[in-house]
Design an enzyme around this catalytic site. Structure first.
Site: not given
Ligand code: MOS
Length: 727
Positions: A231, A456-457, A614, A618, A624, A689, A692
């Protein structure tokens, strides 16, 4: 052939069965366990250290103090987290700072030994969190954009306004608290350093360690197959990483240093306390005449970390005049850092609330207010967007939520009063240079290699999907070897950039491999089609198996290096220096319930609609976003790391005394929409992207919904029961 498919995680089974090895799990025979002795005071000096008792304890091998440690060269910050390095001198700059390192044969012996080290201190005067004067940020590596920005004359813009809104919005410091604590295992083989580490940026860690020890980058190897969440608090290189390596050098043995949960609070970072003053002016119809946003964030005494919340003010709404400023308050605390979502996370809170307040003054729906002030170009510099489908996101989000037909704010349901709110979401497009190597073998399998750290993303699934799609082979045929600095250097795993940057490098490598296949098959590259492992000319017959094509050409495998260099640079922020402004956008709609008698606040449902380019997978993309929404609920309603002003230390350095969202806080009604979009300016992949953006806008939408429900405007996060009972 799997891009766009909602594949489940390829790494899922390894993670839930414990096969996945994290840093502290790595076997390192002969390693000494290291434990910090930390300062109980926020400022002053160490006057004496008596290690005799600790050294007498069975198993304790060394007690290292500033006197024993090699002098480490200050590595550039960032990617080093701070210019300040503990255990180099006697000065104390924050509570929890390590003043000695106990090395022992077992963790238990090291922990006990740490309690037996007698340290004398001369406490000094200190500045608690929030008490420092707001000052201009000095350049310590974190001044990444203008501290002051102006377009037109804000005062003149406000003077012409029929309606004005000015208010101050604050949010407390909050810690990252990833599940896996920070851990570093360091081993020296002559002048070659190997670290098993828990990081978000393998090349950054390699470079900073090399700089600190006066080595060439190739003399440092960083291995990190998995990181158990970061994070942002593992984005840069922290003192424990340098100190573990230094201790291993001094002791002549490998060293394993794992921070405890409590030590994470003061030895890595947090999102700082942020204060924002927003000033808006509008015509009586609701057209903005000016936006002012002044931001002050907490920082340490050593480094000026700047939380650029003003990015939100500069990018969200069309306005003829604009003025923003960034200042910092220094104090005796550890340095903060980016935390999901940095910059626009705080910025979208203040701007999202302020716009809601002004639209109520104008007397129009907050969504209509936003449509009226829609930014067709970048409001700060007028550049065209590389892509922006926020209008479509508004439409689709509002339709799915039922925004136009929502119940009137304050509608009663038993003890609960209902309210709805919305806000804008946005993040800059962070792009980093990336290189990968791709091999296609005669048996139709492929090997993808890149240094990439997995936090883990979903990258371990989505990146092989890109290989599968572009080489026409099943995703099961793709092996992805990652997490090692000896592999080709990909960008970091932060800034929501992994898929965009590493994915684009994969596309480049795959294009080169396809050219090689075309040559081997004697087909023009533009006519080549590879599907399900078969090679054919487009519109031609059944074709030949890929393996046969390679064998006939006398090839056992094809290999290519792929590169992505945004604007020809190592890193590019939001399209700076290009003809385009690059951002992701979205809108989030929430319904809350408030029990005014008890001050309780509950989330009922949330719909987010996003213009993020893109979508590769999904399922992992949605995960995320819902992770971000829940994170946003934590920011809005629960999280705050209290810093005790008399003792100058974080309180409740654990997860048991801290409120963070759990399943019982979150309804199943979280709905995520991605508008159909392909942004070829941000990346050839078309992605922008999304790691976040889900955490932006949420806290504003919730504060707006609370106001809608009970007419209480909370401008000071988190929205705890006391604030709902106050009136
Ligand atoms: Mo995120 S704060 O760019 O790991």
């Amino acid at each position: 052939m799997s891009m766009g498919k909602p594949l489940t995680r390829l790494d899922g089974a390894d993670k839930v069965t414990g096969r996945a090895r994290y840093a502290a799990d790595q076997p390192l025979p002969d390693a000494l366990h290291a434990v910090y002795v930390t300062a109980p005071i926020p400022a002053g000096r160490v006057t004496s250290i008596d290690s005799a008792e600790a050294l007498a304890h069975p198993g304790v091998v060394r007690v290292l103090t500033a006197r024993d440690m090699p002098r480490l060269k200050a590595a550039s910050a960032p990617p080093a987290a701070s210019v300040f390095m503990p255990l180099q001198e006697d000065e104390i700059r924050h509570e929890g700072q390590p003043v000695a390192l106990v090395l022992a044969e077992t963790l238990q012996a090291a922990e006990h030994g740490a309690r037996l080290v007698r340290v004398g201190y001369a406490p000094g005067a200190f500045i608690p969190q929030g008490a420092g004067e707001p000052v201009e940020p000095r350049e310590s590596g974190y001044v990444l954009g203008p501290a002051h920005f102006a377009k037109g004359d804000l005062d003149a813009g406000l003077a012409t306004a029929a309606l004005r809104h000015e208010a101050r919005y604050t949010q407390p410091s909050r810690h990252h608290n990833p599940m896996e604590p920070c851990a570093t295992l360091a081993r020296w083989d002559g002048d070659q350093l190997t670290v098993f580490d828990s990081v978000q940026h393998i090349a950054g860690t390699q470079g900073t360690l090399a700089e600190a020890f006066g080595l060439k980058p190739e003399q440092v190897r960083v291995i990190c197959p998995h990181t158990g969440g970061g994070f942002g608090c593992k984005a840069y290189t922290w003192p424990h990483e340098f100190l573990a390596a230094a201790a291993a050098k001094v002791a002549g043995r490998p060293v394993k240093l794992v921070l405890t949960r409590a030590q994470m609070y003061a030895n890595v970072s947090y999102q700082p306390r942020v204060e924002q003053t927003v000033t808006l002016g509008a015509t009586s119809e609701g057209r903005l005449t000016g936006i002012g946003q002044d931001v002050i964030n907490q920082t340490s005494v050593s480094d000026d970390y700047v939380e650029y919340a003003t990015e939100a003010g500069r990018s969200l709404y069309a306005t003829p005049t604009l003025r923003t400023s960034q200042r910092v308050r220094r104090g005796h605390v550890n340095i903060p850092s980016p935390m999901r979502a940095p910059v626009e996370g705080p910025g979208s809170f203040a701007m999202g609330c302020a716009v809601d307040e002004l639209s109520r003054q104008v007397g129009i729906d907050p969504l209509d207010f936003r449509l009226l002030n829609y930014a067709e170009n970048d409001p700060a510099d007028g550049k065209p967007w590389s892509s922006k489908k926020l209008r479509e996101a508004y439409d689709e989000g509002a339709r799915r939520f039922g925004w136009r037909t929502r119940a009137k704010g304050g509608t009663r349901e038993g003890d609960w009063l209902l309210g709805c709110g919305m806000a804008d979401c946005t993040m800059g497009a962070f792009r980093f240079g990336s290189t990968v190597r791709l091999r296609l073998r005669a048996d139709g399998t492929a090997l993808l290699e890149g240094s990439s750290a997995d936090i883990g993303t979903g990258g371990l699934t989505a990146l092989p999907q890109i290989v599968s799609e572009s080489l026409g082979i099943p995703v099961e045929a793709v092996t992805f070897t990652a997490g090692d600095s000896r592999l080709p250097t990909t960008g970091p795993t932060y800034g929501s950039s992994t898929i965009v940057c590493t994915g684009s490098a994969i596309l480049d490598a795959a294009t080169k491999i396809r050219e090689q296949v075309a040559r081997a098959a004697d087909v023009r590259p533009e006519e080549l089609e590879i599907r399900d492992g078969m090679v054919r000319r487009k519109g031609g017959g059944a074709g030949r198996p890929l393996g046969e094509v390679l064998r006939r050409a006398g090839l056992s495998e094809l290999s290519a290096e792929g590169k992505f260099a945004p604007n020809g640079e190592a890193a590019n922020m939001s399209g700076l220096g290009t003809p385009y402004a690059m951002r992701t956008f979205g809108a989030v709609f929430v319904e809350v319930a408030v029990d005014p008698e008890l001050g309780l606040l509950r989330l009922r449902r949330m719909v987010g609609a996003y213009s993020v380019g893109r979508i590769i997978n999904p399922r992992t993309a949605r995960s995320q976003i819902i992770g971000g929404m829940i994170w946003g609920w934590g920011m809005a309603a629960m999280e705050q790391s209290e810093h005790e002003p008399k003792l100058g230390r974080w309180l409740s350095k654990n997860l048991s005394g801290v409120a963070i969202p759990v399943n019982a806080d979150i309804p199943s009604a979280l709905d995520v929409i991605f508008v159909d979009e392909f942004d070829d300016k941000v990346s050839p992949l078309g992605a922008k992207g999304l790691g976040e953006i889900g955490a932006t806008g949420v806290s504003a939408a919730i504060a707006n919904a609370v106001y809608d429900a009970v007419g209480i405007r909370v401008r000071d996060l988190p929205i705890t029961p006391d604030k709902l009972l106050a009136q």
